[in-house]
Write an enzyme that holds these catalytic residues in place. Sequence first.
Site, PDB file in Angstrom:
ATOM      1  N   LYS A  29       6.797  28.553  62.136  1.00  0.00           N
ATOM      2  CA  LYS A  29       8.033  27.595  62.136  1.00  0.00           C
ATOM      3  C   LYS A  29       7.310  26.482  61.063  1.00  0.00           C
ATOM      4  O   LYS A  29       8.604  26.185  60.870  1.00  0.00           O
ATOM      5  CB  LYS A  29       8.561  27.136  63.707  1.00  0.00           C
ATOM      6  CG  LYS A  29       7.255  26.026  64.243  1.00  0.00           C
ATOM      7  CD  LYS A  29       7.902  25.974  65.667  1.00  0.00           C
ATOM      8  CE  LYS A  29       7.573  26.611  67.027  1.00  0.00           C
ATOM      9  NZ  LYS A  29       6.650  27.460  67.008  1.00  0.00           N
TER      10      LYS A  29
ATOM     11  N   CYS B   8       1.435  42.972  67.112  1.00  0.00           N
ATOM     12  CA  CYS B   8       1.496  42.402  65.598  1.00  0.00           C
ATOM     13  C   CYS B   8      -0.214  41.045  66.399  1.00  0.00           C
ATOM     14  O   CYS B   8      -0.721  42.018  67.343  1.00  0.00           O
ATOM     15  CB  CYS B   8       2.816  41.210  65.440  1.00  0.00           C
ATOM     16  SG  CYS B   8       2.680  39.454  64.470  1.00  0.00           S
TER      17      CYS B   8
ATOM     18  N   HIS C 144       3.720  35.602  75.969  1.00  0.00           N
ATOM     19  CA  HIS C 144       2.683  34.550  74.249  1.00  0.00           C
ATOM     20  C   HIS C 144       1.310  34.326  75.590  1.00  0.00           C
ATOM     21  O   HIS C 144       0.218  33.874  76.204  1.00  0.00           O
ATOM     22  CB  HIS C 144       3.406  33.354  74.916  1.00  0.00           C
ATOM     23  CG  HIS C 144       2.918  32.366  74.032  1.00  0.00           C
ATOM     24  ND1 HIS C 144       2.807  32.369  73.045  1.00  0.00           N
ATOM     25  CD2 HIS C 144       2.564  31.397  74.318  1.00  0.00           C
ATOM     26  CE1 HIS C 144       2.277  31.375  72.026  1.00  0.00           C
ATOM     27  NE2 HIS C 144       2.492  30.599  73.148  1.00  0.00           N
TER      28      HIS C 144
ATOM     29  N   THR D 150      12.660  38.050  63.426  1.00  0.00           N
ATOM     30  CA  THR D 150      12.518  36.726  64.324  1.00  0.00           C
ATOM     31  C   THR D 150      11.433  36.019  64.510  1.00  0.00           C
ATOM     32  O   THR D 150       9.963  36.481  65.214  1.00  0.00           O
ATOM     33  CB  THR D 150      13.642  36.518  65.081  1.00  0.00           C
ATOM     34  OG1 THR D 150      12.953  38.243  66.382  1.00  0.00           O
ATOM     35  CG2 THR D 150      15.297  37.279  64.793  1.00  0.00           C
ATOM     36  N   ARG D 151      11.450  35.049  64.657  1.00  0.00           N
ATOM     37  CA  ARG D 151      10.684  33.922  65.460  1.00  0.00           C
ATOM     38  C   ARG D 151      11.093  32.949  65.655  1.00  0.00           C
ATOM     39  O   ARG D 151      12.472  32.192  65.529  1.00  0.00           O
ATOM     40  CB  ARG D 151       9.426  33.812  63.797  1.00  0.00           C
ATOM     41  CG  ARG D 151       8.247  34.423  63.150  1.00  0.00           C
ATOM     42  CD  ARG D 151       8.106  34.853  64.291  1.00  0.00           C
ATOM     43  NE  ARG D 151       6.690  35.795  63.999  1.00  0.00           N
ATOM     44  CZ  ARG D 151       6.342  36.854  64.137  1.00  0.00           C
ATOM     45  NH1 ARG D 151       7.747  37.464  64.351  1.00  0.00           N
ATOM     46  NH2 ARG D 151       5.565  37.340  63.506  1.00  0.00           N
TER      47      ARG D 151
ATOM     48  N   LYS E  95      15.588  40.639  72.045  1.00  0.00           N
ATOM     49  CA  LYS E  95      13.636  41.250  72.398  1.00  0.00           C
ATOM     50  C   LYS E  95      13.004  39.819  73.023  1.00  0.00           C
ATOM     51  O   LYS E  95      13.849  38.362  73.586  1.00  0.00           O
ATOM     52  CB  LYS E  95      13.466  40.074  70.780  1.00  0.00           C
ATOM     53  CG  LYS E  95      12.277  40.130  70.596  1.00  0.00           C
ATOM     54  CD  LYS E  95      11.951  39.972  69.072  1.00  0.00           C
ATOM     55  CE  LYS E  95      10.759  39.383  69.140  1.00  0.00           C
ATOM     56  NZ  LYS E  95      10.222  38.432  66.884  1.00  0.00           N
TER      57      LYS E  95
ATOM     58  N   HIS F  12       5.457  39.701  61.253  1.00  0.00           N
ATOM     59  CA  HIS F  12       6.271  40.666  61.226  1.00  0.00           C
ATOM     60  C   HIS F  12       7.601  40.611  61.966  1.00  0.00           C
ATOM     61  O   HIS F  12       6.526  40.218  63.181  1.00  0.00           O
ATOM     62  CB  HIS F  12       6.591  41.717  60.853  1.00  0.00           C
ATOM     63  CG  HIS F  12       4.822  42.401  61.406  1.00  0.00           C
ATOM     64  ND1 HIS F  12       3.265  41.450  61.753  1.00  0.00           N
ATOM     65  CD2 HIS F  12       4.728  43.581  62.743  1.00  0.00           C
ATOM     66  CE1 HIS F  12       2.832  42.478  62.632  1.00  0.00           C
ATOM     67  NE2 HIS F  12       3.617  43.268  63.378  1.00  0.00           N
TER      68      HIS F  12
HETATM   69  C1  LIG Z   1       4.725  38.459  68.270  1.00  0.00           C
HETATM   70  C2  LIG Z   1       4.173  37.175  67.349  1.00  0.00           C
HETATM   71  C3  LIG Z   1       5.059  36.532  68.018  1.00  0.00           C
HETATM   72  C4  LIG Z   1       4.727  34.830  67.068  1.00  0.00           C
HETATM   73  N1  LIG Z   1       6.636  34.221  67.940  1.00  0.00           N
HETATM   74  C5  LIG Z   1       6.088  33.121  66.077  1.00  0.00           C
HETATM   75  C6  LIG Z   1       7.078  32.125  67.113  1.00  0.00           C
HETATM   76  O1  LIG Z   1       8.627  32.962  67.699  1.00  0.00           O
HETATM   77  N2  LIG Z   1       7.099  31.106  66.300  1.00  0.00           N
HETATM   78  C7  LIG Z   1       6.847  30.469  65.528  1.00  0.00           C
HETATM   79  O2  LIG Z   1       6.856  29.352  64.974  1.00  0.00           O
HETATM   80  N3  LIG Z   1       5.299  31.543  65.475  1.00  0.00           N
HETATM   81  C8  LIG Z   1       5.129  32.463  66.216  1.00  0.00           C
HETATM   82  N4  LIG Z   1       4.095  33.207  66.023  1.00  0.00           N
HETATM   83  C9  LIG Z   1       2.908  32.635  65.088  1.00  0.00           C
HETATM   84  C10 LIG Z   1       2.915  33.496  63.535  1.00  0.00           C
HETATM   85  O3  LIG Z   1       4.321  33.813  62.996  1.00  0.00           O
HETATM   86  C11 LIG Z   1       1.835  33.066  62.545  1.00  0.00           C
HETATM   87  O4  LIG Z   1       1.647  32.330  63.069  1.00  0.00           O
HETATM   88  C12 LIG Z   1       2.595  33.254  61.006  1.00  0.00           C
HETATM   89  O5  LIG Z   1       3.412  33.935  60.424  1.00  0.00           O
HETATM   90  C13 LIG Z   1       0.937  33.616  60.510  1.00  0.00           C
HETATM   91  O6  LIG Z   1       1.038  33.791  59.266  1.00  0.00           O
HETATM   92  P1  LIG Z   1      -0.293  33.866  58.421  1.00  0.00           P
HETATM   93  O7  LIG Z   1       0.333  33.422  56.576  1.00  0.00           O
HETATM   94  O8  LIG Z   1      -1.428  32.795  58.956  1.00  0.00           O
HETATM   95  O9  LIG Z   1      -0.762  35.109  59.075  1.00  0.00           O
HETATM   96  P2  LIG Z   1      -0.132  36.962  57.690  1.00  0.00           P
HETATM   97  O10 LIG Z   1       1.077  36.681  58.061  1.00  0.00           O
HETATM   98  O11 LIG Z   1      -0.700  37.920  58.315  1.00  0.00           O
HETATM   99  O12 LIG Z   1      -0.604  36.647  56.546  1.00  0.00           O
HETATM  100  C14 LIG Z   1      -2.182  36.810  55.968  1.00  0.00           C
HETATM  101  C15 LIG Z   1      -1.885  37.312  54.829  1.00  0.00           C
HETATM  102  O13 LIG Z   1      -3.654  37.523  54.108  1.00  0.00           O
HETATM  103  C16 LIG Z   1      -3.384  38.461  53.815  1.00  0.00           C
HETATM  104  N5  LIG Z   1      -4.775  38.623  53.357  1.00  0.00           N
HETATM  105  C17 LIG Z   1      -5.989  39.114  54.315  1.00  0.00           C
HETATM  106  N6  LIG Z   1      -6.508  38.739  53.792  1.00  0.00           N
HETATM  107  C18 LIG Z   1      -7.210  39.164  53.202  1.00  0.00           C
HETATM  108  C19 LIG Z   1      -8.091  39.008  51.742  1.00  0.00           C
HETATM  109  N7  LIG Z   1      -9.173  39.312  52.294  1.00  0.00           N
HETATM  110  N8  LIG Z   1      -7.588  39.544  50.413  1.00  0.00           N
HETATM  111  C20 LIG Z   1      -6.327  38.668  49.966  1.00  0.00           C
HETATM  112  N9  LIG Z   1      -5.301  39.060  51.000  1.00  0.00           N
HETATM  113  C21 LIG Z   1      -5.479  38.886  52.061  1.00  0.00           C
HETATM  114  C22 LIG Z   1      -3.079  40.125  54.327  1.00  0.00           C
HETATM  115  O14 LIG Z   1      -2.319  40.618  53.676  1.00  0.00           O
HETATM  116  C23 LIG Z   1      -1.555  39.033  54.791  1.00  0.00           C
HETATM  117  O15 LIG Z   1      -0.567  39.058  53.759  1.00  0.00           O
HETATM  118  C24 LIG Z   1       4.002  34.423  66.117  1.00  0.00           C
HETATM  119  C25 LIG Z   1       2.999  35.498  65.841  1.00  0.00           C
HETATM  120  C26 LIG Z   1       3.142  36.965  66.369  1.00  0.00           C
HETATM  121  C27 LIG Z   1       2.175  38.216  66.633  1.00  0.00           C
END
Ligand SMILES: Cc1cc2nc3c(=O)[nH]c(=O)nc-3n(C[C@H](O)[C@H](O)[C@H](O)COP(=O)(O)OP(=O)(O)OC[C@H]3O[C@@H](n4cnc5c(N)ncnc54)[C@H](O)[C@@H]3O)c2cc1C
Length: 369
Positions: A330, A298, A254, A35-36, A250, A32
Amino acid sequence: MGSAALWQLARHGNHVLGVDRYDPPHALGSTHGRTRIIREAYFEHPSYVPLVRRAYDLWAETEQAAGEQLFLRTRGLMIGHETGEIVPGSVASAREHDIPHELLSAGELRKRFPALRPDDGMIALLERRAGILFPEAIVRAQLRLAVESGAELRTNTRVVGWESSPSGVHVDLDPGGSVEARQLVLAAGPWMADLVQQSAIPLMGERQTTHWFLPLDPTGLSPQECPITIWDCPDGPPFYTFPDLGDGVKIAIHHGGPFAHPDSIDRGITPDDERAVRERLAQYLPGANGALSDAAVCIYTNTTDSHFVIDWLHDDRVLVVSACSGHGFKFASAVGELVAQLIAGEGPAFDISLFALDRFAEDPGEQRT
Ligand SMILES: Cc1cc2nc3c(=O)[nH]c(=O)nc-3n(C[C@H](O)[C@H](O)[C@H](O)COP(=O)(O)OP(=O)(O)OC[C@H]3O[C@@H](n4cnc5c(N)ncnc54)[C@H](O)[C@@H]3O)c2cc1C
């Protein structure tokens, strides 16, 4: 990662069920904040470049299939010193993979990007393809495309346990009883440690904050004028900025945040959080240092070496897709496609040995027992 995988699995003809404990996109995990950054001259390791190149192609496909803008090209500036990690790492990736780039001195930076105030002696790599992805819109689009391609989606449903056997995987849900599946993909982001044994994957959640500031002086801060920037500072962790998309500039630091679990993380913004980013704005982007317009908390899910985990946990039954260590978004489109390849039993199209689980085992091989 989950929504990308769901769409890629569905469009490749798999009978697939997506389960999420909330109703994505949501602001409780790692995806969330509007932007990324996406960039190509990857300072973290040159092996990410083929993966991000595939991700660019797939983001364009996703954008077309979704019928809405999901990416904005702004160009990217990696700024720091010759002795730092970010500029030399970006240059190494750019040279190894023939990525068009320019190297700029501090003086050239100030002249071409008047909102930026680098220290004397700083240098920068400018890359043209870098820009901004819109994470909430992407998650929404991927889920819609997945369902339109035949996926079933159960939101507000938690995976509370799973067990794999030679015949498949038994998954317990709350609510909803249980399901039997041929294979299971775990993409639980910062909750991953709740679903796998910590001894199998050493994961660390890290609290991160993001702030938006209304410019004092908007000169040079629009997305046409100001690329995304990543700054390698000598006196602290790196920070990064996005140009003003209408809601302010924004900025975020990091790493350097405290250990956190998403169910107990402090979601309030403190004066110290704001002070830390204001100090950097005052020094390096003074025109952006106006009123605070928004802020968010986050969470990163880090491994010990900051590389991802994409590997089988149990033979070819349970695939772990996680631990993006703060830089994974990304790649999500390409990771979704990788998941579909691995589930189909195909060799991955990219070298993903950097993401293997056995790098955490003292005795490589013991991991899968
Ligand atoms: C502040 C911040 C800035 C960032 N900036 C960048 C950037 O500029 N560029 C870039 O490439 N990356 C960036 N990242 C990293 C990137 O955003 C994350 O690596 C990526 O979004 C992670 O996605 P995910 O699907 O692994 O996790 P999440 O989006 O957290 O998804 C995990 C999902 O699993 C679900 N879940 C968890 N446990 C369970 C369960 N037991 N049962 C059912 N559902 C479950 C949750 O509800 C959630 O929806 C940033 C991260 C942050 C925090």
